[in-house]
Design an enzyme around this catalytic site. Sequence first.
Site, mmCIF file in Angstrom:
data_model
loop_
_atom_site.group_PDB
_atom_site.id
_atom_site.type_symbol
_atom_site.label_atom_id
_atom_site.label_comp_id
_atom_site.label_asym_id
_atom_site.label_seq_id
_atom_site.Cartn_x
_atom_site.Cartn_y
_atom_site.Cartn_z
ATOM 1 N N GLY A 45 -13.962 -1.889 -9.632
ATOM 2 C CA GLY A 45 -14.291 -0.729 -8.806
ATOM 3 C C GLY A 45 -15.417 0.054 -9.445
ATOM 4 C CG LEU A 46 -18.040 2.299 -6.884
ATOM 5 C CD1 LEU A 46 -18.257 3.425 -5.870
ATOM 6 C CD2 LEU A 46 -19.354 1.578 -7.164
ATOM 7 C CB SER A 47 -18.779 4.311 -13.018
ATOM 8 O OG SER A 47 -18.610 5.222 -14.069
ATOM 9 C CB SER B 57 -16.345 -6.960 -12.736
ATOM 10 O OG SER B 57 -15.188 -6.332 -12.246
ATOM 11 C CB SER C 270 -13.069 3.782 -9.026
ATOM 12 O OG SER C 270 -12.800 2.810 -10.027
ATOM 13 N N GLY C 271 -11.176 5.349 -11.320
ATOM 14 C CA GLY C 271 -9.813 5.490 -11.836
ATOM 15 C C GLY C 271 -9.254 4.212 -12.439
#
Length: 204
Positions: free
Chosen positions: A32-34, A106, A36-37
């Site tokens: 997931g995005l930076s 990733s 995002s948790g």
Amino acid sequence: MATNITFHEGIVSYEERCSLLGQQGATIWLTGLSASGKSTIATALEQHLLHQHKSAFRLDGDNIRFGLNKDLGFSPKDREENIRRIAEVSTLFSASSSLTITSFISPYAADRDVARKLHDEHKPPLPFIEVFVDASVEECEKRDPKGLYKKARAGEIKEFTGISAPYEAPPKPEIHIDADKTSVEDSVKIITQYLLEKGYLKVN
């Protein structure tokens, strides 16, 4: 590339190892995005599994980027090599019958497919559980604990995923978590329930 090497099979089989330790190895791949948790969920999941007396280990930027992959930057080629190495290490951990939790952006589907293929082609095949921690860019920017989005918007960080570099969302992840609406505690419950349903995790 070395060619004069031969793979040496160990005395203890994967099946025997799983039987002796009372659990099956698997890789739980959070993407997931930076901001995002991912890392928060991964840390909580690792703690939960350890409290269940399960062998679990988390791989993330802190123990990979500062050690094994400290020679890599963030260019597309370096990102590809970063994920390849992580995939190899996670395969080894999972083959040891550990529940391996990876927490990395990733961003490229092809790189995640390489990781999955490594697990699929292992003898015996190892479970690869892709978990898409799906948070909007807007929500990630609100959180932004390290101020990375602000720097990316200002052009101080090049090749920043979600801003100046692409993120290819998984089309069919094993687990999809709506991170804008799902708490860390509920995310851990969702992943744990999946592990139980698939038989990768057994209640003591």
